[in-house]
Scaffold this motif. Structure first.
Motif, PDB file in Angstrom:
ATOM      1  N   VAL A  69     -63.890 -51.935  80.734  1.00  0.00           N
ATOM      2  CA  VAL A  69     -64.064 -50.654  80.045  1.00  0.00           C
ATOM      3  C   VAL A  69     -62.723 -50.157  79.524  1.00  0.00           C
ATOM      4  O   VAL A  69     -61.714 -50.200  80.234  1.00  0.00           O
ATOM      5  CB  VAL A  69     -64.685 -49.611  80.999  1.00  0.00           C
ATOM      6  CG1 VAL A  69     -64.826 -48.250  80.319  1.00  0.00           C
ATOM      7  CG2 VAL A  69     -66.036 -50.095  81.494  1.00  0.00           C
ATOM      8  N   ASN A  70     -62.703 -49.697  78.282  1.00  0.00           N
ATOM      9  CA  ASN A  70     -61.465 -49.132  77.745  1.00  0.00           C
ATOM     10  C   ASN A  70     -61.348 -47.661  78.152  1.00  0.00           C
ATOM     11  O   ASN A  70     -62.245 -47.101  78.795  1.00  0.00           O
ATOM     12  CB  ASN A  70     -61.359 -49.331  76.224  1.00  0.00           C
ATOM     13  CG  ASN A  70     -62.367 -48.511  75.425  1.00  0.00           C
ATOM     14  OD1 ASN A  70     -62.991 -47.568  75.914  1.00  0.00           O
ATOM     15  ND2 ASN A  70     -62.531 -48.870  74.164  1.00  0.00           N
ATOM     16  N   ARG A  71     -60.251 -47.016  77.815  1.00  0.00           N
ATOM     17  CA  ARG A  71     -60.015 -45.649  78.287  1.00  0.00           C
ATOM     18  C   ARG A  71     -60.956 -44.637  77.652  1.00  0.00           C
ATOM     19  O   ARG A  71     -61.046 -43.494  78.116  1.00  0.00           O
ATOM     20  CB  ARG A  71     -58.564 -45.243  78.019  1.00  0.00           C
ATOM     21  CG  ARG A  71     -58.219 -45.036  76.566  1.00  0.00           C
ATOM     22  CD  ARG A  71     -56.821 -44.462  76.391  1.00  0.00           C
ATOM     23  NE  ARG A  71     -56.473 -44.315  74.991  1.00  0.00           N
ATOM     24  CZ  ARG A  71     -56.845 -43.292  74.229  1.00  0.00           C
ATOM     25  NH1 ARG A  71     -57.577 -42.322  74.747  1.00  0.00           N
ATOM     26  NH2 ARG A  71     -56.489 -43.233  72.955  1.00  0.00           N
ATOM     27  N   LEU A  76     -66.341 -53.194  76.856  1.00  0.00           N
ATOM     28  CA  LEU A  76     -65.975 -54.281  75.962  1.00  0.00           C
ATOM     29  C   LEU A  76     -66.434 -55.608  76.551  1.00  0.00           C
ATOM     30  O   LEU A  76     -66.276 -55.851  77.756  1.00  0.00           O
ATOM     31  CB  LEU A  76     -64.464 -54.314  75.744  1.00  0.00           C
ATOM     32  CG  LEU A  76     -63.825 -53.045  75.177  1.00  0.00           C
ATOM     33  CD1 LEU A  76     -62.329 -53.231  75.015  1.00  0.00           C
ATOM     34  CD2 LEU A  76     -64.455 -52.655  73.850  1.00  0.00           C
ATOM     35  N   VAL A  77     -66.993 -56.450  75.716  1.00  0.00           N
ATOM     36  CA  VAL A  77     -67.425 -57.782  76.130  1.00  0.00           C
ATOM     37  C   VAL A  77     -66.497 -58.799  75.470  1.00  0.00           C
ATOM     38  O   VAL A  77     -66.212 -58.710  74.270  1.00  0.00           O
ATOM     39  CB  VAL A  77     -68.887 -58.045  75.742  1.00  0.00           C
ATOM     40  CG1 VAL A  77     -69.309 -59.458  76.148  1.00  0.00           C
ATOM     41  CG2 VAL A  77     -69.795 -57.012  76.405  1.00  0.00           C
ATOM     42  N   GLU A 149     -57.051 -49.161  70.881  1.00  0.00           N
ATOM     43  CA  GLU A 149     -57.181 -49.039  72.335  1.00  0.00           C
ATOM     44  C   GLU A 149     -57.749 -50.301  72.966  1.00  0.00           C
ATOM     45  O   GLU A 149     -57.389 -50.664  74.094  1.00  0.00           O
ATOM     46  CB  GLU A 149     -58.058 -47.832  72.663  1.00  0.00           C
ATOM     47  CG  GLU A 149     -58.717 -47.835  74.039  1.00  0.00           C
ATOM     48  CD  GLU A 149     -57.734 -47.863  75.197  1.00  0.00           C
ATOM     49  OE1 GLU A 149     -58.150 -48.266  76.306  1.00  0.00           O
ATOM     50  OE2 GLU A 149     -56.556 -47.504  75.015  1.00  0.00           O
ATOM     51  N   ASP A 150     -58.619 -50.999  72.245  1.00  0.00           N
ATOM     52  CA  ASP A 150     -59.227 -52.215  72.787  1.00  0.00           C
ATOM     53  C   ASP A 150     -58.179 -53.239  73.206  1.00  0.00           C
ATOM     54  O   ASP A 150     -58.370 -53.971  74.189  1.00  0.00           O
ATOM     55  CB  ASP A 150     -60.177 -52.836  71.762  1.00  0.00           C
ATOM     56  CG  ASP A 150     -61.411 -51.983  71.499  1.00  0.00           C
ATOM     57  OD1 ASP A 150     -61.698 -51.075  72.310  1.00  0.00           O
ATOM     58  OD2 ASP A 150     -62.077 -52.221  70.472  1.00  0.00           O
ATOM     59  N   ASP A 156     -54.967 -54.266  80.349  1.00  0.00           N
ATOM     60  CA  ASP A 156     -55.398 -53.782  81.660  1.00  0.00           C
ATOM     61  C   ASP A 156     -56.150 -54.874  82.412  1.00  0.00           C
ATOM     62  O   ASP A 156     -55.879 -55.161  83.582  1.00  0.00           O
ATOM     63  CB  ASP A 156     -56.327 -52.570  81.514  1.00  0.00           C
ATOM     64  CG  ASP A 156     -55.662 -51.355  80.898  1.00  0.00           C
ATOM     65  OD1 ASP A 156     -54.418 -51.290  80.903  1.00  0.00           O
ATOM     66  OD2 ASP A 156     -56.392 -50.481  80.410  1.00  0.00           O
ATOM     67  N   PHE A 157     -57.114 -55.470  81.717  1.00  0.00           N
ATOM     68  CA  PHE A 157     -57.971 -56.481  82.339  1.00  0.00           C
ATOM     69  C   PHE A 157     -57.168 -57.707  82.779  1.00  0.00           C
ATOM     70  O   PHE A 157     -57.276 -58.166  83.930  1.00  0.00           O
ATOM     71  CB  PHE A 157     -59.078 -56.885  81.368  1.00  0.00           C
ATOM     72  CG  PHE A 157     -59.908 -58.051  81.826  1.00  0.00           C
ATOM     73  CD1 PHE A 157     -60.887 -57.875  82.787  1.00  0.00           C
ATOM     74  CD2 PHE A 157     -59.705 -59.312  81.301  1.00  0.00           C
ATOM     75  CE1 PHE A 157     -61.656 -58.949  83.224  1.00  0.00           C
ATOM     76  CE2 PHE A 157     -60.465 -60.394  81.731  1.00  0.00           C
ATOM     77  CZ  PHE A 157     -61.445 -60.210  82.698  1.00  0.00           C
TER      78      PHE A 157
END
Length: 362
Positions: A69-71, A76-77, A149-150, A156-157
């Motif tokens: 999940v983005n902020r 997102l897949v 952001e993506d 992050d991931f």
């Protein structure tokens, strides 16, 4: 998990307009999707069985689908590619790859992600927010903030994966994702190296196409028409979309034909890559000027790759002038814009590998 629809749904319609009018009305959205004009419909692809990509599966790479999940709270897949020869006890460099405007991860960005995984990198290719299998409603809109952001959400991931060295994460943006990648790196120092391929600057194309600035009268007229369309949609009218045409005519221009040869043929077509995008979202690109602060990426390196014969080459040339060192513009001899989507013999894989090997070294 809300994956959203895979095609335009009820109360939606597409519009047909010529290239000159389209550049005025939808600006870079038209250019990056291949100068859109008619309705997007069912597409087809050259795959069978469970492998749903437009390129062959590598036997040297492990693949799995992941989500995060983005902020903004959008799920997102992504497809994740990991070299089979990887030493899981060590931490490794990783790359995030963004797809062209109107595309999906099963096409160009997936090819880049898998091929770079073959060369030793852990990679992900994600569907942008509001597109493909990723969430965000309504689908088939483009939000510059969300798409930028993506990339950070991808960092992050990857940074939480025990196999990834979070200090060795780079990004690749193809076509419109190239400018989004530059914008993301300006505000996220965790991205240690940035490469773009066949870059389109969505905001820059709206303001000026090859230096021909959009006249104030045309801009005012464009915004007024879109404003009227928003009133209509708010009252329940069908949404308007721009999309790559389903058929070619004798009047079809060369740029449209180039994109058509990828998105509308077995070469690159995919059911989720309709190329349709809402017209009402285009004004957001008047605020999107990623080249204005591209120098902020320094001292992290930037590599801009463009085809010698690409109609979009001027975007990379504009960006390299404003970027600070270390920077490099790499021109691929004989290549056009879409050639670098999938023509493996033209894509400079060795250049990409050497760039990230150097700048994502331990």
């Amino acid at each position: 998990m809300d994956n959203g629809p895979v095609g335009p749904t009820d109360r939606q319609e597409t519009i047909g307009i010529g290239r000159r009018d389209l550049l005025k009305l939808t600006g870079a959205g038209a250019a990056a999707a291949g100068v859109m004009s008619l309705a997007a419909g069912p597409a087809f692809a050259q795959y069978a069985g469970t492998w749903d990509k437009t390129f062959a599966q590598s036997d040297r790479v492990q693949h799995k689908k992941v989500s995060y999940v983005n902020r903004l709270g959008i799920n997102l897949v992504a497809d994740m590619y990991v070299p089979k020869s990887i030493d899981a006890s060590q931490r490794h460099p990783a790359l995030i790859v963004g797809h062209p405007y109107g595309g999906v991860k099963e096409q160009t960005s997936g090819l880049y992600a898998q091929t770079m995984a073959e060369r030793g990198f852990i990679t992900i290719a994600h569907d942008a927010s509001y597109n493909g299998e990723s969430g965000g409603q309504p689908h088939f809109i483009s939000s510059p903030e969300a798409v930028v952001e993506d990339f950070s959400a991808g960092v992050d991931f990857l940074g939480l994966d025990p196999r990834v060295d979070r200090n060795r994460i780079g990004i690749i943006g193809v076509c419109a994702s190239g400018a989004f990648a530059l914008a993301a790196a300006q505000i996220d120092p965790r991205m240690k190296a940035v490469a773009t391929v066949s870059m389109y600057d969505m905001g820059g194309a709206k303001w000026a196409w090859k230096g021909e600035e959009m006249k104030a009268e045309a801009r005012i007229d464009m915004l007024a028409k879109i404003g009227e369309q928003r009133w209509a949609e708010a009252a329940g009218a069908q949404k308007q979309y721009g999309a790559l045409p389903e058929i070619l005519t004798p009047e079809t221009d060369a740029i449209t034909r180039e994109f058509f040869d990828y998105y509308r043929t077995p070469r690159g077509a995919h059911p989720r890559a309709t190329t349709a995008m809402t017209v009402s979202g285009d004004p957001s690109y008047l605020h999107f000027r990623p080249f204005d602060h591209v120098d902020m990426i320094s001292p992290r390196p930037v590599l801009l790759i463009a085809g010698e014969n690409a109609h979009s080459r001027f975007f990379s040339e504009q960006a390299i002038e404003k970027a600070a060192e270390p920077k490099e513009l790499f021109i691929v001899p004989g290549a056009g814009h879409v050639d670098l989507y999938d023509k493996a013999d033209l894509i400079p894989w060795d250049k990409l590998k050497s760039f990230f090997d150097q700048h994502l070294s331990a």
